[in-house]
Write a protein that holds these residues in place. Structure first.
Motif, PDB file in Angstrom:
ATOM      1  N   ARG A   1       0.835  -1.211   0.000  1.00  0.00           N
ATOM      2  CA  ARG A   1       0.000   0.000   0.000  1.00  0.00           C
ATOM      3  C   ARG A   1       0.866   1.256   0.000  1.00  0.00           C
ATOM      4  N   LEU A   2       1.905   1.257   0.808  1.00  0.00           N
ATOM      5  CA  LEU A   2       2.793   2.421   0.854  1.00  0.00           C
ATOM      6  C   LEU A   2       3.502   2.614  -0.482  1.00  0.00           C
ATOM      7  N   ALA A   3       3.928   1.517  -1.100  1.00  0.00           N
ATOM      8  CA  ALA A   3       4.571   1.617  -2.418  1.00  0.00           C
ATOM      9  C   ALA A   3       3.600   2.190  -3.449  1.00  0.00           C
TER      10      ALA A   3
ATOM     11  N   GLY B   1      21.043   7.733   3.507  1.00  0.00           N
ATOM     12  CA  GLY B   1      22.218   7.829   4.375  1.00  0.00           C
ATOM     13  C   GLY B   1      21.911   8.553   5.673  1.00  0.00           C
ATOM     14  N   GLU B   2      21.183   9.666   5.581  1.00  0.00           N
ATOM     15  CA  GLU B   2      20.806  10.424   6.777  1.00  0.00           C
ATOM     16  C   GLU B   2      19.934   9.575   7.703  1.00  0.00           C
ATOM     17  N   GLU B   3      18.946   8.911   7.114  1.00  0.00           N
ATOM     18  CA  GLU B   3      18.024   8.107   7.921  1.00  0.00           C
ATOM     19  C   GLU B   3      18.736   6.918   8.560  1.00  0.00           C
ATOM     20  N   ALA B   4      19.659   6.296   7.832  1.00  0.00           N
ATOM     21  CA  ALA B   4      20.420   5.173   8.390  1.00  0.00           C
ATOM     22  C   ALA B   4      21.232   5.634   9.595  1.00  0.00           C
ATOM     23  N   THR B   5      21.823   6.803   9.488  1.00  0.00           N
ATOM     24  CA  THR B   5      22.586   7.362  10.596  1.00  0.00           C
ATOM     25  C   THR B   5      21.673   7.633  11.793  1.00  0.00           C
ATOM     26  N   GLU B   6      20.472   8.139  11.520  1.00  0.00           N
ATOM     27  CA  GLU B   6      19.529   8.402  12.607  1.00  0.00           C
ATOM     28  C   GLU B   6      19.069   7.109  13.273  1.00  0.00           C
ATOM     29  N   VAL B   7      18.970   6.016  12.508  1.00  0.00           N
ATOM     30  CA  VAL B   7      18.637   4.715  13.096  1.00  0.00           C
ATOM     31  C   VAL B   7      19.743   4.297  14.060  1.00  0.00           C
TER      32      VAL B   7
ATOM     33  N   ASP C   1      16.073   4.249  23.008  1.00  0.00           N
ATOM     34  CA  ASP C   1      14.652   4.586  23.165  1.00  0.00           C
ATOM     35  C   ASP C   1      13.859   3.827  22.100  1.00  0.00           C
ATOM     36  N   PRO C   2      13.087   2.809  22.499  1.00  0.00           N
ATOM     37  CA  PRO C   2      12.371   1.983  21.516  1.00  0.00           C
ATOM     38  C   PRO C   2      11.469   2.774  20.570  1.00  0.00           C
ATOM     39  N   LYS C   3      10.793   3.799  21.077  1.00  0.00           N
ATOM     40  CA  LYS C   3       9.912   4.596  20.209  1.00  0.00           C
ATOM     41  C   LYS C   3      10.713   5.331  19.142  1.00  0.00           C
ATOM     42  N   LYS C   4      11.863   5.851  19.516  1.00  0.00           N
ATOM     43  CA  LYS C   4      12.731   6.535  18.553  1.00  0.00           C
ATOM     44  C   LYS C   4      13.274   5.555  17.523  1.00  0.00           C
ATOM     45  N   VAL C   5      13.646   4.364  17.973  1.00  0.00           N
ATOM     46  CA  VAL C   5      14.159   3.345  17.054  1.00  0.00           C
ATOM     47  C   VAL C   5      13.103   3.028  16.006  1.00  0.00           C
ATOM     48  N   VAL C   6      11.881   2.783  16.459  1.00  0.00           N
ATOM     49  CA  VAL C   6      10.796   2.452  15.526  1.00  0.00           C
ATOM     50  C   VAL C   6      10.544   3.608  14.555  1.00  0.00           C
ATOM     51  N   ALA C   7      10.503   4.829  15.065  1.00  0.00           N
ATOM     52  CA  ALA C   7      10.243   5.987  14.210  1.00  0.00           C
ATOM     53  C   ALA C   7      11.341   6.162  13.161  1.00  0.00           C
ATOM     54  N   GLU C   8      12.584   5.996  13.566  1.00  0.00           N
ATOM     55  CA  GLU C   8      13.687   6.183  12.632  1.00  0.00           C
ATOM     56  C   GLU C   8      13.768   5.044  11.610  1.00  0.00           C
ATOM     57  N   VAL C   9      13.481   3.815  12.048  1.00  0.00           N
ATOM     58  CA  VAL C   9      13.460   2.705  11.093  1.00  0.00           C
ATOM     59  C   VAL C   9      12.319   2.909  10.096  1.00  0.00           C
ATOM     60  N   ALA C  10      11.190   3.407  10.555  1.00  0.00           N
ATOM     61  CA  ALA C  10      10.078   3.699   9.638  1.00  0.00           C
ATOM     62  C   ALA C  10      10.511   4.719   8.587  1.00  0.00           C
TER      63      ALA C  10
ATOM     64  N   PHE D   1      10.753   3.937   4.602  1.00  0.00           N
ATOM     65  CA  PHE D   1      10.035   4.796   3.657  1.00  0.00           C
ATOM     66  C   PHE D   1      10.956   5.248   2.528  1.00  0.00           C
ATOM     67  N   HIS D   2      12.122   5.722   2.901  1.00  0.00           N
ATOM     68  CA  HIS D   2      13.045   6.223   1.878  1.00  0.00           C
ATOM     69  C   HIS D   2      13.626   5.102   1.024  1.00  0.00           C
ATOM     70  N   THR D   3      13.789   3.911   1.590  1.00  0.00           N
ATOM     71  CA  THR D   3      14.249   2.797   0.762  1.00  0.00           C
ATOM     72  C   THR D   3      13.144   2.354  -0.200  1.00  0.00           C
ATOM     73  N   LEU D   4      11.882   2.512   0.182  1.00  0.00           N
ATOM     74  CA  LEU D   4      10.790   2.237  -0.748  1.00  0.00           C
ATOM     75  C   LEU D   4      10.822   3.201  -1.927  1.00  0.00           C
ATOM     76  N   ILE D   5      11.204   4.432  -1.668  1.00  0.00           N
ATOM     77  CA  ILE D   5      11.344   5.398  -2.755  1.00  0.00           C
ATOM     78  C   ILE D   5      12.482   4.960  -3.682  1.00  0.00           C
TER      79      ILE D   5
END
Length: 121
Positions: A14-16, A48-54, A62-71, A75-79
């Motif tokens: 769906r996201l794709a 690259g930026e998002e991978a660094t943030e992960v 912080d589990p919530k931050k991990v989930v948000a950054e992996v999301a 998203f960007h890898t789907l692009i």
């Protein structure tokens, strides 16, 4: 931490589809359209930026931050997949192909294939 029961294939598909629909949109109104308009290097930079943030979120623990950054990273890898005419199903098929195989065996097989390609060129 309990995870909700979600069909990854459906959610990613769906996201794709949303990404594909917004791809040709107005870059002034769509983040996705803006990234596509900027070209492949802009997408790679975001990945690259998002991978660094992960990595940073994982180090913070912080589990919530991990989930948000992996999301964000997913998203960007789907692009990036869309840029190359690929879909989440292609990645899921590869993961399924690897299922049950030792990571070390899989790595050795890829290394051998790489050597064979180099020798053939």
């Amino acid at each position: 931490m309990d995870s909700p029961v979600v069909s990854a294939n459906d959610t990613l598909a769906r996201l794709a589809a949303v990404i594909e629909a917004r791809r040709a949109g107005d870059p002034e109104k769509s983040y996705v359209a803006r990234l596509f308009a900027k070209g492949g290097d802009a997408v790679l930079k975001k990945i690259g930026e998002e991978a660094t943030e992960v990595v940073m979120a994982c180090k913070d623990g912080d589990p919530k931050k991990v989930v948000a950054e992996v999301a964000d990273l997913w998203f960007h890898t789907l692009i990036a997949l869309a840029q190359h005419g690929l879909a989440p199903a292609d990645v899921l098929a590869e993961l399924e192909r690897r299922e049950g195989q030792s990571g070390l065996e899989e790595f050795a097989a890829r290394k051998m294939q790489s050597r064979e390609r180099e020798q053939g060129s």
